[in-house]
Design a protein around this motif. Structure first.
Motif, short mmCIF file in Angstrom:
data_model
loop_
_atom_site.label_atom_id
_atom_site.label_comp_id
_atom_site.label_asym_id
_atom_site.label_seq_id
_atom_site.Cartn_x
_atom_site.Cartn_y
_atom_site.Cartn_z
N GLU A 1 -37.95 -17.68 -27.10
CA GLU A 1 -38.34 -17.22 -28.43
C GLU A 1 -37.25 -16.26 -28.88
OE1 GLU A 1 -42.25 -15.73 -28.95
OE2 GLU A 1 -43.21 -17.36 -27.84
N LYS B 1 -35.12 -14.28 -32.20
CA LYS B 1 -35.13 -13.85 -33.60
C LYS B 1 -33.79 -14.21 -34.24
CE LYS B 1 -36.13 -9.92 -36.61
NZ LYS B 1 -36.50 -8.48 -36.67
N GLY B 2 -33.86 -14.90 -35.37
CA GLY B 2 -32.64 -15.27 -36.05
C GLY B 2 -32.78 -16.59 -36.78
N GLU B 3 -31.68 -17.06 -37.33
CA GLU B 3 -31.67 -18.35 -38.03
C GLU B 3 -31.44 -19.48 -37.02
OE1 GLU B 3 -32.30 -18.89 -41.21
OE2 GLU B 3 -32.60 -16.74 -41.54
N SER C 1 -42.63 -22.60 -35.24
CA SER C 1 -43.13 -21.28 -34.87
C SER C 1 -43.89 -20.67 -36.03
CB SER C 1 -41.98 -20.36 -34.46
OG SER C 1 -42.45 -19.04 -34.22
N LYS D 1 -44.55 -17.50 -36.14
CA LYS D 1 -44.06 -16.14 -36.30
C LYS D 1 -42.84 -16.13 -37.22
CE LYS D 1 -45.44 -14.96 -31.56
NZ LYS D 1 -44.97 -14.49 -30.23
N GLY E 1 -39.42 -15.49 -38.74
CA GLY E 1 -38.14 -15.07 -38.21
C GLY E 1 -37.93 -15.36 -36.74
N ILE E 2 -38.93 -15.91 -36.06
CA ILE E 2 -38.83 -16.23 -34.63
C ILE E 2 -38.66 -17.74 -34.46
CG2 ILE E 2 -39.95 -16.15 -32.38
CD1 ILE E 2 -39.12 -13.43 -33.41
N CYS F 1 -28.61 -12.45 -32.01
CA CYS F 1 -29.93 -13.09 -32.07
C CYS F 1 -30.73 -12.61 -30.86
CB CYS F 1 -29.81 -14.60 -32.05
SG CYS F 1 -28.94 -15.30 -33.47
N TYR G 1 -36.75 -12.61 -27.57
CA TYR G 1 -38.06 -12.00 -27.46
C TYR G 1 -38.80 -12.48 -26.20
CZ TYR G 1 -38.18 -9.63 -31.99
OH TYR G 1 -37.95 -8.77 -33.03
#
Length: 353
Positions: free
Chosen positions: A231, A233-235, A257, A259, A261-262, A288, A291
Motif C-alpha cells: 500500500e 501513497k502517491g500516483e 483502493s 483509500k 491517495g493510496i 512515494c 504504508y
C-alpha cells in the motif's frame, strides 16, 4: 514404470488429448491436474486400456497397453471417478469377486482382502450391502478394489470425493504408504491435497501438457512465484515507473483502493529474489511512502489458475469478469477452509499417534 509418448485421442473433430508425453518412475506419486474437460479422465482411461488411442504409445512396466493389453492391465489398479460397484453385493462378496477377476490365488485371497479392508477402514461394513453404504464408504470400497492384487501401478481419479476431512487424512496417509511399493497417478481438484502428497505435478489444458515439475518448482514456470503486497501513497504512474526500474520484478498487479491517495498493488519476482530492499529505496527515491508491505507466495491454486487461464484466449464482459472473480474467491475460500480443517485434524491425528 510408465512411459507415454505422443498420445493423441480424437472424438470426430474434437481433440481430447493432443500429443501428450511423460514418464513416471517407480515409487513416484504424480498429481494429474487440469480444468474440467482438459482430458484428464480420457488420458487415464487410455492408460488403463479402457479406451484406445488415436495415436501414440503407452508402456506400463515394460508392456505396451495396446500390443500386450492383458500383461499391461495386470500391472494396473484403477479407481475411476465413478467407482465400479455392484450395489446388491456385500463389501466382502464384491472384493472376493474382484480378487477372482484379478486371478488372486485362493490361498492368499482371504488374507489379502482382510488386509486391504483394514487399510481402507471398511472392515466394519464388510457384511453390509454396498447400496446401503454412504458415499464416503462407497468411495473407500472403490479404492479397496483398485488395490486388490497389489498392482505395480495404481491410478486414482478423484479418490477423496465424498470423504470427510478425517477420512481424507487417512486416504492421504494410505497413498503415501502405498507409494513405497507402487507408482501412483492421482487426479484431484483439492489442490492442497496434491501439494501435500505428490512428488510431481503435471498440468494439462485442452489435452496439451502445460507444465510438469515438482510442486516446489511449479512457480518457476510463471511470471513470478513470490511477491510483496504493498500500500503506497502517491500516483499510480509514478509508483509503476519506480518499480519497473527494478529488474528482479517480473510482474505488477494493481488493485482498486478505497483509500484516497493510496495505491494497492502486488509486485512479483523470481523465487530466489528478495526485492524488499530494492522496493523500499525505489519508492523512497520517487517520494512515494510505503504504508504497508508484506511478503506472499503463490499457492498451488494460484499457480494452477495462472497457468490454465493464460492459455485461454476468451473475451468476457465486465459482468462476466465480476462473476468469475466472485466464483474464484468463493472457491478459494472453500478450499482454504477445507485445507485448514484437514491440517487441524491431521495435527490432532499425529499427536494421538
Amino acid at each position: 514404470m510408465i512411459e507415454v509418448k505422443h498420445l493423441v485421442k480424437k472424438y470426430g473433430e474434437h481433440l481430447a488429448v493432443d500429443d501428450l508425453s511423460f514418464t513416471l518412475e517407480k515409487g513416484q506419486i504424480l498429481g494429474f491436474l487440469g480444468p474440467n474437460g482438459a482430458g484428464k479422465s480420457t488420458t487415464m482411461n487410455i492408460l488403463t486400456g479402457y479406451i484406445s488411442a488415436t495415436e501414440g504409445i503407452v508402456t506400463i512396466n515394460g508392456h505396451d497397453i495396446f500390443d500386450e493389453p492383458e500383461e499391461a492391465k495386470k500391472c494396473i489398479g484403477y479407481l475411476p471417478e465413478l467407482p465400479p460397484l455392484y450395489q446388491d453385493m456385500t463389501v466382502r462378496e464384491y472384493l472376493n469377486f474382484v480378487a477372482d477377476i484379478k486371478s488372486v490365488k485362493k490361498n492368499e485371497k482371504r488374507k489379502m482382502i482382510d488386509r486391504i479392508m483394514r487399510m481402507t477402514k471398511i472392515t466394519d461394513v464388510s457384511e453390509r450391502l454396498i447400496k446401503q453404504l454412504s458415499k464416503g464408504y462407497k468411495q473407500r470400497v472403490g479404492l479397496a478394489q483398485a488395490i486388490i492384487g497389489f498392482p505395480e501401478v495404481i491410478i486414482l481419479d478423484e479418490p477423496t470425493v465424498g470423504l470427510d476431512p478425517m477420512q481424507i487424512i487417512e486416504i492421504r496417509d494410505l497413498i503415501k504408504e502405498l507409494s513405497k511399493d507402487h507408482t501412483i497417478i492421482l487426479s484431484s481438484h483439492i489442490l492442497s491435497e496434491v501439494s501435500a502428497i505428490c512428488d510431481k505435478v503435471m498440468i494439462i489444458n485442452k489435452g496439451r501438457l502445460i507444465v510438469s515439475d515438482t510442486p516446489d518448482n511449479l512457480s518457476k514456470h510463471i511470471g513470478g512465484s513470490q511477491g510483496l503486497h504493498l500500500e503506497v501513497k502517491g500516483e499510480q504512474a509514478d509508483i509503476k515507473k519506480a518499480l519497473e526500474s527494478i529488474p528482479e520484478i517480473t510482474k505488477l498487479e494493481f488493485e482498486k483502493s478505497s483509500k484516497g491517495g493510496i495505491v494497492k498493488l502486488s509486485a512479483y519476482s523470481a523465487e530466489e529474489s528478495d526485492i524488499r530492499e530494492a522496493v523500499f529505496y525505489a519508492l523512497s527515491d520517487a517520494k512515494c511512502p510505503i504504508y504497508d508491505m508484506h511478503s506472499t507466495k503463490m499457492s498451488l491454486e494460484d499457480i494452477f489458475l495462472e497457468l490454465t487461464q493464460e492459455k485461454e484466449n476468451v473475451h468476457v464482459s465486465k459482468n462476466s469478469n465480476r462473476l468469475f472473480r466472485r466464483s474464484k474467491q468463493k472457491n478459494e475460500e472453500e478450499l482454504a477452509a477445507l485445507g485448514e480443517e484437514i491440517n487441524n485434524q491431521e495435527s490432532e491425528h499425529k499427536e494421538e499417534n
